[in-house]
Scaffold this active site. Structure first.
Site, PDB file in Angstrom:
ATOM      1  N   GLU A  92       0.850  -1.052  -0.023  1.00 31.03           N
ATOM      2  CA  GLU A  92       0.159  -0.126  -0.058  1.00 31.03           C
ATOM      3  C   GLU A  92       0.680   1.121  -0.065  1.00 31.03           C
ATOM      4  O   GLU A  92       2.018   1.259   0.576  1.00 31.03           O
ATOM      5  CB  GLU A  92      -0.835   0.051   1.472  1.00 31.03           C
ATOM      6  CG  GLU A  92      -2.045  -1.022   1.318  1.00 31.03           C
ATOM      7  CD  GLU A  92      -2.853  -0.690   2.108  1.00 31.03           C
ATOM      8  OE1 GLU A  92      -3.848  -1.678   2.341  1.00 31.03           O
ATOM      9  OE2 GLU A  92      -2.530  -0.029   3.238  1.00 31.03           O
ATOM     10  N   CYS A 340      -2.478   5.185   9.728  1.00 28.37           N
ATOM     11  CA  CYS A 340      -1.248   4.578  10.349  1.00 28.37           C
ATOM     12  C   CYS A 340      -1.885   3.124  10.862  1.00 28.37           C
ATOM     13  O   CYS A 340      -2.822   3.497  11.941  1.00 28.37           O
ATOM     14  CB  CYS A 340      -0.488   5.550  11.214  1.00 28.37           C
ATOM     15  SG  CYS A 340       0.294   6.796  10.316  1.00 28.37           S
TER      16      CYS A 340
END
Length: 363
Positions: A92, A340
């Site tokens: 990603e 995150c």
């Protein structure tokens, strides 16, 4: 293994240009169009001489990654890009369109991560495979092409995606060299940040090699016992070693450069005012900037929860009163699992198991 030449391999591409006998200025214009300006592949290729264009493109590999899918946040303008490697694994990258107008790309350096931090979905993947420089750089190339269609420019690069960058140290350094090379991306080191969970010797090696680069330490606690609970690697690299590393970084790097200290705010774990006092004391005398980060819940860590906003603000106020530069961050891309610690893992687990099963069958 592909026999294609990588567009990022400057000596090999220069040899090919010499073999095909075309103007070096045409090659410069082509690389600028593709790597600096984000023009589409076919559009950038018009900078190559027509008589060698087809042969050049046949022999040069532009994209070792395939864009598997794209998820755009409906809340804040973040985009999560899922890329598939030629080995079949997903990684990603996250485009962050900051409200100030600056655009940042969060880059992955590995498939999975061996650091296995308790709060991070990537670390729960159970695998860790290094990405090659071309695979890291292609995240940037393709992201820049996406942003160019929006009239945006990619300003900042942060190595805060999947993986511990210093577990892929040599490939990281090759990537950083390519990013700063004038003939390739020409990205100023002041606009690149490498984040680590805390490998002190690697941090020092990196600072010596790239003194103007920004470094971030994922600290998350200034208490050794607490830090070990959430970061297994803390047992190997205790706080005393990290403190010595930060002192050395401050010595090596320019006076204008501060080490970013990342601090994930976990409710009931590290968010008390006592923890803030410990952190302020540990950082005393260091040239640092503290980022307080909200926690994004993950399925594999139901025992963790984020600190609420008043707690984060009180924590930040305590640090500021101690004279520490402190920023309270807010998550982007949470609605597309782009924030995150929310990186893809299920499909990679299945693929890794399939590969392992196939290898055992062949044996």
């Amino acid at each position: 293994m592909s026999s294609e030449l990588s567009i990022y391999d400057t000596p090999a591409i220069d040899r090919l240009r010499h073999e095909l006998r075309f103007d070096p200025h045409a090659l410069r214009r082509y690389r600028n169009a593709l790597l600096k300006h984000g023009r589409a592949d076919a559009d950038a290729a018009t900078e190559l001489p027509a008589d060698v264009r087809e042969e050049f493109l046949r022999r040069v590999g532009l994209h070792p990654l395939e864009l598997h899918c794209r998820n755009d946040s409906q809340q804040d303008g973040a985009s999560k890009l899922l890329f598939r490697t030629r080995a079949g694994m997903l990684i990603e990258s996250v485009i962050l369109r900051i409200a100030t107008g600056r655009t940042t790309l969060c880059v992955s350096s590995q498939v999975g991560c061996a650091a296995a931090c308790d709060f991070c979905a990537t670390g729960k993947m159970g695998i860790a495979q290094n990405l090659q420089p071309a695979e890291i750089l292609d995240q940037i190339t393709q992201s820049r092409q996406i942003l160019a269609t929006e009239g945006r420019q990619l300003r900042n690069l942060v190595f805060m995606g999947m993986g511990e960058p210093f577990h892929n140290e040599e490939n990281l350094y090759a990537t950083l060299e390519a990013l700063q090379a004038p003939e390739l991306f020409h990205q100023p080191p002041s606009r690149i940040l490498v984040s680590t969970v805390g490998l002190p010797n690697a941090m020092i090696r990196c600072a010596r090699r790239f003194p103007n680069l920004n470094l971030a330490l994922s600290l998350h606690s200034a208490n050794q016992e607490t830090r070990q609970q959430i970061i297994p690697l803390a047992k190997r690299f205790p706080l005393a070693e990290l403190r010595r590393a930060l002192v050395e970084l401050n010595r090596i790097q320019p006076k204008s450069t501060e080490v970013m200290v990342e601090y994930l705010m976990l409710g009931g774990v590290n968010d008390s005012l006592e923890s803030a006092a410990e952190l302020a004391a540990w950082l005393d005398g260091l040239r640092v900037h503290v980022n307080l980060i909200p926690f994004n819940p993950i399925d594999d860590a139901p025992h963790l929860q984020g600190a609420d906003r008043p707690t984060r603000e009180a924590f930040g106020a305590h640090l500021k009163s101690a004279g520490l530069k402190t920023t309270i961050r807010y998550s982007l891309g949470a609605d597309v699992a782009a924030a995150c610690g929310q990186l893809v893992r299920k499909e990679n687990r299945k693929h890794a198991i399939a590969i392992k099963t196939a290898n055992l069958s062949e044996a």
